[in-house]
Structures are given as C-alpha cells and as structure tokens.
Design a protein around this motif. Sequence first.
Motif, PDB file in Angstrom:
ATOM      1  N   LEU A  75      41.403 -34.462  66.363  1.00 22.51           N
ATOM      2  CA  LEU A  75      41.655 -35.338  65.218  1.00 22.51           C
ATOM      3  C   LEU A  75      42.127 -36.720  65.648  1.00 22.51           C
ATOM      4  N   SER A  76      42.929 -36.783  66.711  1.00 20.44           N
ATOM      5  CA  SER A  76      43.458 -38.077  67.147  1.00 20.44           C
ATOM      6  C   SER A  76      42.384 -38.936  67.812  1.00 20.44           C
ATOM      7  N   THR A  77      41.350 -38.316  68.356  1.00 22.37           N
ATOM      8  CA  THR A  77      40.290 -39.092  69.010  1.00 22.37           C
ATOM      9  C   THR A  77      39.095 -39.315  68.088  1.00 22.37           C
ATOM     10  N   ARG A  78      39.192 -38.819  66.882  1.00 26.52           N
ATOM     11  CA  ARG A  78      38.101 -38.950  65.911  1.00 26.52           C
ATOM     12  C   ARG A  78      37.964 -40.392  65.463  1.00 26.52           C
ATOM     13  N   ILE A  79      36.748 -40.880  65.434  1.00 24.74           N
ATOM     14  CA  ILE A  79      36.476 -42.226  64.933  1.00 24.74           C
ATOM     15  C   ILE A  79      35.974 -42.074  63.506  1.00 24.74           C
ATOM     16  N   PRO A  80      36.683 -42.705  62.538  1.00 30.41           N
ATOM     17  CA  PRO A  80      36.258 -42.544  61.143  1.00 30.41           C
ATOM     18  C   PRO A  80      34.870 -43.138  60.917  1.00 30.41           C
ATOM     19  N   PRO A  81      34.050 -42.490  60.109  1.00 34.44           N
ATOM     20  CA  PRO A  81      32.712 -43.037  59.815  1.00 34.44           C
ATOM     21  C   PRO A  81      32.817 -44.323  59.003  1.00 34.44           C
ATOM     22  N   VAL A  82      31.857 -45.216  59.200  1.00 31.35           N
ATOM     23  CA  VAL A  82      31.852 -46.500  58.494  1.00 31.35           C
ATOM     24  C   VAL A  82      30.677 -46.516  57.535  1.00 31.35           C
ATOM     25  N   GLU A  84      28.012 -48.452  54.846  1.00 31.02           N
ATOM     26  CA  GLU A  84      27.168 -49.629  55.016  1.00 31.02           C
ATOM     27  C   GLU A  84      27.867 -50.910  54.578  1.00 31.02           C
ATOM     28  N   ASN A  85      28.824 -50.824  53.630  1.00 33.41           N
ATOM     29  CA  ASN A  85      29.502 -52.023  53.152  1.00 33.41           C
ATOM     30  C   ASN A  85      30.635 -52.455  54.084  1.00 33.41           C
ATOM     31  N   GLY A  86      30.833 -51.726  55.203  1.00 35.87           N
ATOM     32  CA  GLY A  86      31.819 -52.132  56.198  1.00 35.87           C
ATOM     33  C   GLY A  86      33.194 -51.517  56.042  1.00 35.87           C
ATOM     34  N   HIS A  87      33.427 -50.734  55.006  1.00 32.85           N
ATOM     35  CA  HIS A  87      34.728 -50.096  54.800  1.00 32.85           C
ATOM     36  C   HIS A  87      34.703 -48.676  55.366  1.00 32.85           C
ATOM     37  N   ASP A  88      35.883 -48.236  55.848  1.00 31.96           N
ATOM     38  CA  ASP A  88      36.012 -46.845  56.309  1.00 31.96           C
ATOM     39  C   ASP A  88      35.861 -45.900  55.119  1.00 31.96           C
ATOM     40  N   VAL A  89      35.283 -44.749  55.378  1.00 32.08           N
ATOM     41  CA  VAL A  89      35.124 -43.744  54.324  1.00 32.08           C
ATOM     42  C   VAL A  89      36.495 -43.207  53.907  1.00 32.08           C
ATOM     43  N   ASP A  90      37.398 -43.041  54.867  1.00 29.69           N
ATOM     44  CA  ASP A  90      38.731 -42.480  54.592  1.00 29.69           C
ATOM     45  C   ASP A  90      39.669 -43.484  53.933  1.00 29.69           C
ATOM     46  N   THR A  91      39.365 -44.777  54.007  1.00 25.81           N
ATOM     47  CA  THR A  91      40.272 -45.798  53.494  1.00 25.81           C
ATOM     48  C   THR A  91      39.907 -46.138  52.062  1.00 25.81           C
ATOM     49  N   PRO A  92      40.885 -46.081  51.127  1.00 28.56           N
ATOM     50  CA  PRO A  92      40.582 -46.460  49.743  1.00 28.56           C
ATOM     51  C   PRO A  92      40.322 -47.958  49.634  1.00 28.56           C
ATOM     52  N   LEU A  93      39.492 -48.347  48.714  1.00 31.28           N
ATOM     53  CA  LEU A  93      39.170 -49.767  48.533  1.00 31.28           C
ATOM     54  C   LEU A  93      40.238 -50.501  47.794  1.00 31.28           C
TER      55      LEU A  93
END
Length: 93
Positions: A75-82, A84-93
Amino acid sequence: MSYCELGTCPYDKTHRIMIFRMPKHIVKCAKNYRGPPLQTCKYNAAHRVLDMEEHLKECDYYLRSIDDQAVQIALSTRIPPVQENGHDVDTPL
C-alpha cells in the motif's frame, strides 16, 4: 458454562488454562519454574519457548504480522491512478 479455548502452560505442560486467563497464569507459574530459561515471543507474550527460531516457523501471530507487513509495504508503494483530467482518483475534487 460456555465453551472457551484451552491452552497449555509453557512452564508446566500438565496445566490446561483458558486462553483469556493465560497471561495471569504465566506470571504466577513462572515464579515456581525451575527449568531452562524460556524466551518470550514478541508477537504474543503468552508464548514462552526454548527455541525462538523454531517457534516463529509456526507462530500464527508472527505469520499474520508478516502478511500485514507485506500489505502495508504494498500500500505504501502504490501509485494512485490518474484520470484523464489530471486529478487522482482517490483525491476528491
């Protein structure tokens, strides 16, 4: 009386103790123990053994901690998917 799992005292194999009472029993029984010194497992203090290396090969608590550590590393080495609009999937807009 309800069913409770029993364990064997590491200091006296004739003692069969309910698991939830084992820590208190070990403290009392260790005072009268006259055998070779036992090592305390750092994954479960109720585990007292002569050979720690052999014990860790079958200690459920140790084996679970290895699995947990592997998950934490993954989990610590996981790179969050991005997206197409440039925002992380895990990060709320």
